[in-house]
Design a protein around this motif. Structure first.
Motif, PDB file in Angstrom:
ATOM      1  N   GLU A   1     -88.683 -33.250 -99.920  1.00 34.67           N
ATOM      2  CA  GLU A   1     -87.410 -33.937-100.134  1.00 34.67           C
ATOM      3  C   GLU A   1     -86.478 -33.630 -98.973  1.00 34.67           C
ATOM      4  N   ASP A   2     -85.774 -34.617 -98.503  1.00 38.23           N
ATOM      5  CA  ASP A   2     -84.867 -34.377 -97.393  1.00 38.23           C
ATOM      6  C   ASP A   2     -83.555 -35.107 -97.674  1.00 38.23           C
ATOM      7  N   ALA A   3     -82.716 -34.450 -98.464  1.00 41.20           N
ATOM      8  CA  ALA A   3     -81.467 -35.087 -98.891  1.00 41.20           C
ATOM      9  C   ALA A   3     -80.516 -35.306 -97.715  1.00 41.20           C
ATOM     10  N   PHE A   4     -80.626 -34.467 -96.679  1.00 40.93           N
ATOM     11  CA  PHE A   4     -79.721 -34.567 -95.519  1.00 40.93           C
ATOM     12  C   PHE A   4     -80.086 -35.799 -94.691  1.00 40.93           C
ATOM     13  N   ALA A   5     -81.388 -35.978 -94.437  1.00 43.24           N
ATOM     14  CA  ALA A   5     -81.816 -37.130 -93.635  1.00 43.24           C
ATOM     15  C   ALA A   5     -81.704 -38.429 -94.426  1.00 43.24           C
TER      16      ALA A   5
ATOM     17  N   HIS B   1    -100.333 -15.071 -88.704  1.00 43.31           N
ATOM     18  CA  HIS B   1     -98.906 -15.420 -88.793  1.00 43.31           C
ATOM     19  C   HIS B   1     -98.696 -16.474 -89.860  1.00 43.31           C
ATOM     20  N   GLY B   2     -97.453 -16.730 -90.194  1.00 43.53           N
ATOM     21  CA  GLY B   2     -97.148 -17.715 -91.250  1.00 43.53           C
ATOM     22  C   GLY B   2     -96.416 -18.934 -90.724  1.00 43.53           C
ATOM     23  N   TRP B   3     -96.423 -19.135 -89.402  1.00 49.65           N
ATOM     24  CA  TRP B   3     -95.734 -20.306 -88.834  1.00 49.65           C
ATOM     25  C   TRP B   3     -96.703 -21.489 -88.882  1.00 49.65           C
ATOM     26  N   THR B   4     -96.795 -22.095 -90.053  1.00 49.40           N
ATOM     27  CA  THR B   4     -97.884 -23.047 -90.242  1.00 49.40           C
ATOM     28  C   THR B   4     -97.518 -24.507 -89.983  1.00 49.40           C
ATOM     29  N   GLY B   5     -96.234 -24.825 -89.795  1.00 46.72           N
ATOM     30  CA  GLY B   5     -95.898 -26.219 -89.503  1.00 46.72           C
ATOM     31  C   GLY B   5     -96.646 -26.669 -88.244  1.00 46.72           C
ATOM     32  N   ALA B   6     -96.954 -27.978 -88.158  1.00 45.75           N
ATOM     33  CA  ALA B   6     -97.750 -28.460 -87.022  1.00 45.75           C
ATOM     34  C   ALA B   6     -97.097 -28.094 -85.688  1.00 45.75           C
ATOM     35  N   ASP B   7     -95.780 -28.322 -85.584  1.00 44.24           N
ATOM     36  CA  ASP B   7     -95.081 -28.036 -84.325  1.00 44.24           C
ATOM     37  C   ASP B   7     -95.139 -26.544 -84.004  1.00 44.24           C
ATOM     38  N   ASN B   8     -94.923 -25.744 -85.055  1.00 44.08           N
ATOM     39  CA  ASN B   8     -94.912 -24.292 -84.845  1.00 44.08           C
ATOM     40  C   ASN B   8     -96.264 -23.791 -84.366  1.00 44.08           C
ATOM     41  N   THR B   9     -97.324 -24.280 -85.017  1.00 48.26           N
ATOM     42  CA  THR B   9     -98.666 -23.836 -84.654  1.00 48.26           C
ATOM     43  C   THR B   9     -98.967 -24.227 -83.213  1.00 48.26           C
TER      44      THR B   9
ATOM     45  N   VAL C   1     -83.135 -27.302 -86.725  1.00 52.76           N
ATOM     46  CA  VAL C   1     -82.561 -27.974 -85.544  1.00 52.76           C
ATOM     47  C   VAL C   1     -83.546 -28.980 -84.949  1.00 52.76           C
ATOM     48  N   ASN C   2     -84.772 -28.529 -84.722  1.00 50.01           N
ATOM     49  CA  ASN C   2     -85.760 -29.427 -84.105  1.00 50.01           C
ATOM     50  C   ASN C   2     -86.063 -30.640 -84.973  1.00 50.01           C
ATOM     51  N   LEU C   3     -86.130 -30.414 -86.284  1.00 51.68           N
ATOM     52  CA  LEU C   3     -86.391 -31.514 -87.215  1.00 51.68           C
ATOM     53  C   LEU C   3     -85.286 -32.565 -87.123  1.00 51.68           C
ATOM     54  N   ARG C   4     -84.045 -32.094 -87.149  1.00 51.63           N
ATOM     55  CA  ARG C   4     -82.916 -33.034 -87.099  1.00 51.63           C
ATOM     56  C   ARG C   4     -82.861 -33.775 -85.764  1.00 51.63           C
ATOM     57  N   MET C   5     -83.215 -33.081 -84.696  1.00 56.26           N
ATOM     58  CA  MET C   5     -83.246 -33.741 -83.386  1.00 56.26           C
ATOM     59  C   MET C   5     -84.345 -34.804 -83.344  1.00 56.26           C
ATOM     60  N   ALA C   6     -85.504 -34.458 -83.910  1.00 51.66           N
ATOM     61  CA  ALA C   6     -86.619 -35.413 -83.929  1.00 51.66           C
ATOM     62  C   ALA C   6     -86.260 -36.632 -84.771  1.00 51.66           C
ATOM     63  N   GLN C   7     -85.446 -36.412 -85.806  1.00 53.24           N
ATOM     64  CA  GLN C   7     -85.008 -37.533 -86.663  1.00 53.24           C
ATOM     65  C   GLN C   7     -83.892 -38.335 -86.008  1.00 53.24           C
ATOM     66  N   LYS C   8     -83.455 -37.867 -84.845  1.00 53.70           N
ATOM     67  CA  LYS C   8     -82.357 -38.490 -84.099  1.00 53.70           C
ATOM     68  C   LYS C   8     -81.093 -38.604 -84.959  1.00 53.70           C
TER      69      LYS C   8
END
Lengths: 309, 435
Positions: B267-271, B44-52, B285-292
């Motif tokens: 780069e994370d221009a939104f955060a 599979h290609g879901w390689t982000g730490a959380d995804n794995t 969604v999960n990233l933004r939630m984790a960033q509070k």
């Protein structure tokens, strides 16, 4: 007379005997040399020479990995030279080599000279300078991606403190290749430094002492002693830098993926893309052969230079 | 006594249970039974730490479930996965199952690295009727089903609630039209005393796929299509030009976005508060939630005549192998994974294709769901990119393809929109004619 006559004959027999012995020793040594070389040679043949020969063969074939290869003569070469993207890749790679070659040699030498001084903390600084070498290319790419960011990057922060407007390093086609060149220099200049450092340490102190006694200043000693004696190292470093420049891939792939507007698209990425994403092994192999020929020219030039020296 | 029986036999209790389970399934599955502890490899290609971690956790649950099948997952980044897979297939060492996007399916089916799974669907009890038509069409090639569609991930609208409130706008009423969106974008763009923009209203980066997905959505909203009915590029159509011109105008005429902000890896221009709004998939969604972050999501505004939103979908397919020995085991896992997809979907940030899973409490009861809901609401409007065998070379977003290079040239201003789209069409047609 006989004794006189027999003398040379006896000498020549002795010479022959010693030549035979010498030959035996030499052939024994040759065998030992090959034995010592064999682990490397075996790996070199298995992973470099045979694949290179295979690639040369594949460059005349049509092959998508899954099917059977089909001989098509020079069609792959015609195809890649008619492909504007390949020509862009050659142009871009040449630009990268142009941007990196001189700074890599000059900076490598400057760093080596600096670290050749017997000062406190030199060993520590040497380690620090060499450290980027052990960092993986993906890490280097991501790190410099942050540093080059227009809004939040450190590079632009320092530029603005001296009154320069922020640059969109990796998003402006005019600045993307210089950004990759800066990254490459930071990452790999240390290998040049090490070669220069070793060469510098080979230069006898006595030569400098004698020149100093003769009234030579530091600049004269550099020009008339250090530089001439560094020529072999210089030829090696220059050739290696240029060859490695032509083979650039990792930074471009991680930092810009060949963009923006194909401004950092290089030959190895063309090969990778054609072979492993479009599965057109023929044109990819042909591009590989072209790259091999380019680097071969520089290798031969370096060998010729080394011989002349 | 039972213990003694197991001790004397060569089987452990688990193996015996596994054998029992497989024996029970044997009659219903193609090729009969599989050995206890049958190993199935999954790439599979879901390689982000959380995804794995999420995926491995789910697979662990399955492996411990006594179904007689052990799944061994391996993650690669997508590009590596595809090249490794094709090369491994040529060498007869392909993994059993592979997870990829449905848009890539025609290419893999054409290359014959996957096999149709109609027989597995029938024997394993996979219920594809739960999947919307578009998803089922996406996994069908030459009239045969080739994969199980797992999720759908459309583009969505994210906005920073604090910034919206500061600008005197109502975060509960996100823009629904192009005019409303422009009004928000203007009000959310902030300049300093010297007139220099310190924050853009909207993120439209030049260096990643986002711009392509946004333009693609707008192209369909303006009534265009990517391909014409002959299968050639229609990107130079009036609708397509209007869609791209709208985006270019956001940069040059309205000054509410800058293609040089955001987009690159890391780069994370939104955060980092360089932008107030962005369009991206549910996977953030999960990233933004984790960033509070104080953010909210909404459906994509309708800029053109009708709603349309870019989407893609992951699916699971069976690699073509020398023999079909593992089909029953493959089917067992595929059905289980599809039925239990709520957990990985939530963690990865994707919307389950199966209506039953999508509407189950396991998905709607999560804390992420309030953000996922707008994506679910937009499902009737999704448009997949064309399902063509040249997908990987045409739509790759990390290569200087005709699509990427000309889109970047239009957004950066180095080519006028009509010229960029004309050049793009020529390049695309050459790729599409290659077959």
């Amino acid at each position: 007379m006989t004794s006189l006559a027999s003398q040379p004959a006896g000498r020549s027999r002795a010479r022959r005997a010693s030549a035979q012995e010498g030959g035996a020793v030499r052939s024994g040594m040759t065998l030992a040399a090959y034995l010592f070389l064999s682990p490397y040679l075996a790996l070199f043949i298995a992973f470099m020479l045979l694949p290179t020969l295979a690639a040369m063969g594949i460059s005349f074939m049509r092959w998508d990995i899954l099917g059977a290869p089909e001989f098509i003569g020079l069609d792959n070469y015609r195809q890649i030279f008619a492909d504007p993207l390949f020509l862009t890749a050659i142009r871009n790679t040449f630009y990268f080599v142009f941007l990196t070659a001189i700074p890599m040699v000059v900076l490598g030498l400057a760093l080596a000279m600096l670290l050749d001084q017997k000062l406190k903390g030199t060993t520590f600084v040497r380690t620090v300078v060499f450290l980027p070498y052990v960092v993986m290319v993906s890490t280097v790419g991501i790190l410099w991606g942050w540093l080059f960011d227009k809004g939040t990057g450190l590079v632009n922060y320092y530029l603005t403190t001296i009154g320069i407007e922020p640059i969109a390093w990796l998003k402006d086609p005019h600045w993307s290749m210089p950004a990759l060149a800066i990254t490459a220099i930071w990452w790999t200049v240390n290998t040049n430094m090490i070669i220069f450092l070793a060469a510098l340490q080979d230069i006898s102190e006595e030569l400098h002492d004698a020149a100093t006694l003769d009234g030579a200043g530091p600049w004269q000693r550099f020009v008339y002693i250090t530089l001439p004696l560094l020529r072999p190292a210089m030829a090696l470093v220059t050739a290696l830098t240029i060859i490695n420049g032509w083979r650039v891939f990792g930074q471009a792939y991680v930092m810009t993926q060949g963009g923006p507007e194909a401004s950092t698209f290089v030959i190895v990425q063309y090969i990778y893309l054609t072979a492993f994403q479009n599965f057109e092994m023929g044109p990819a192999a042909a591009a590989g052969v072209v790259l091999l020929l380019i680097t071969l020219v520089f290798s031969l030039a370096q060998m010729k230079l080394m011989k002349a020296i | 006594m039972a213990n003694d029986v197991f001790a004397k036999s060569l089987l452990t209790r688990r193996q015996a249970l596994a054998l029992g389970a497989s024996a029970a399934l044997a009659g219903a599955l193609p090729r009969g039974a599989f050995a206890a502890g049958e190993k199935v490899t999954l790439w599979h290609g879901w390689t982000g730490a959380d995804n794995t971690t999420a995926l491995n956790g789910v697979i662990d649950t399955f492996n411990k479930g006594g179904k007689g099948v052990t799944v061994e997952p391996t993650g690669y980044d997508w590009d590596t996965l595809f090249s490794k897979w094709v090369v491994s297939s040529a060498g007869g060492r392909a993994p059993d199952l592979v997870l990829f996007h449905i848009t890539e399916l025609p290419e893999f089916a054409t290359r014959k690295v996957i096999r149709p799974i109609d027989d597995i669907v029938a024997s394993s009890g996979l219920d594809l009727s739960q999947v919307p038509d578009a998803g089922r069409t996406g996994v069908t090639f030459d009239g045969k089903v080739y994969a199980v569609p797992l999720d759908v991930h459309p583009l969505g609208f994210y906005y920073n609630v604090d910034m919206v409130q500061e600008a005197g706008l109502d975060p509960a009423k996100p823009p629904k039209t192009g005019e409303e969106f422009l009004e928000w974008a203007k009000k959310l763009t902030v300049k300093d005393g010297s007139g220099k923009v310190t924050r853009y209203g909207f993120e439209l980066p030049n260096t990643w796929a986002t711009a392509r997905w946004i333009w693609f959505s707008l192209m369909y909203q303006f009534g265009g299509t990517f391909l014409d009915d002959k299968g050639l590029a229609a990107v130079d159509s009036e609708a397509s030009q209007n869609a791209l011109q709208y985006l270019v105008d956001l940069i040059n005429v309205h000054g509410v976005t800058n293609p040089e902000v955001g987009g690159n890896k890391g780069e994370d221009a939104f955060a980092s508060k360089q932008v107030a709004m962005k369009f991206i998939g549910p996977w953030e969604v999960n990233l933004r939630m984790a960033q509070k972050m104080n953010f909210m999501t909404a459906q994509l505004p309708v800029f053109g005549q009708k709603a349309a939103v870019w989407a893609n979908s992951h699916c699971m397919a069976v690699s073509k192998q020398k023999n079909d020995d593992k089909l029953a085991a493959d089917g067992t896992f595929m059905k289980w994974f599809s039925d239990n997809f709520a957990a990985p979907a939530t963690t990865v940030g994707i919307i389950p294709q199966s209506k039953a899973v999508r509407e189950s409490a396991a998905f709607t009861g999560t804390e992420q769901y309030k953000y996922f809901k707008s994506f679910v609401d937009d499902l009737p409007n999704i448009v997949y990119e064309p399902l063509i065998p040249q997908y990987l070379s045409v739509f790759s977003f990390d290569k200087p393809t005709p699509l990427v290079t000309n889109l970047q040239a239009a957004l950066s201003g180095s080519k006028p929109v009509p010229d960029a789209l004309k050049a793009m069409k020529e390049g695309l047609d050459a790729q599409l004619k290659k077959g």
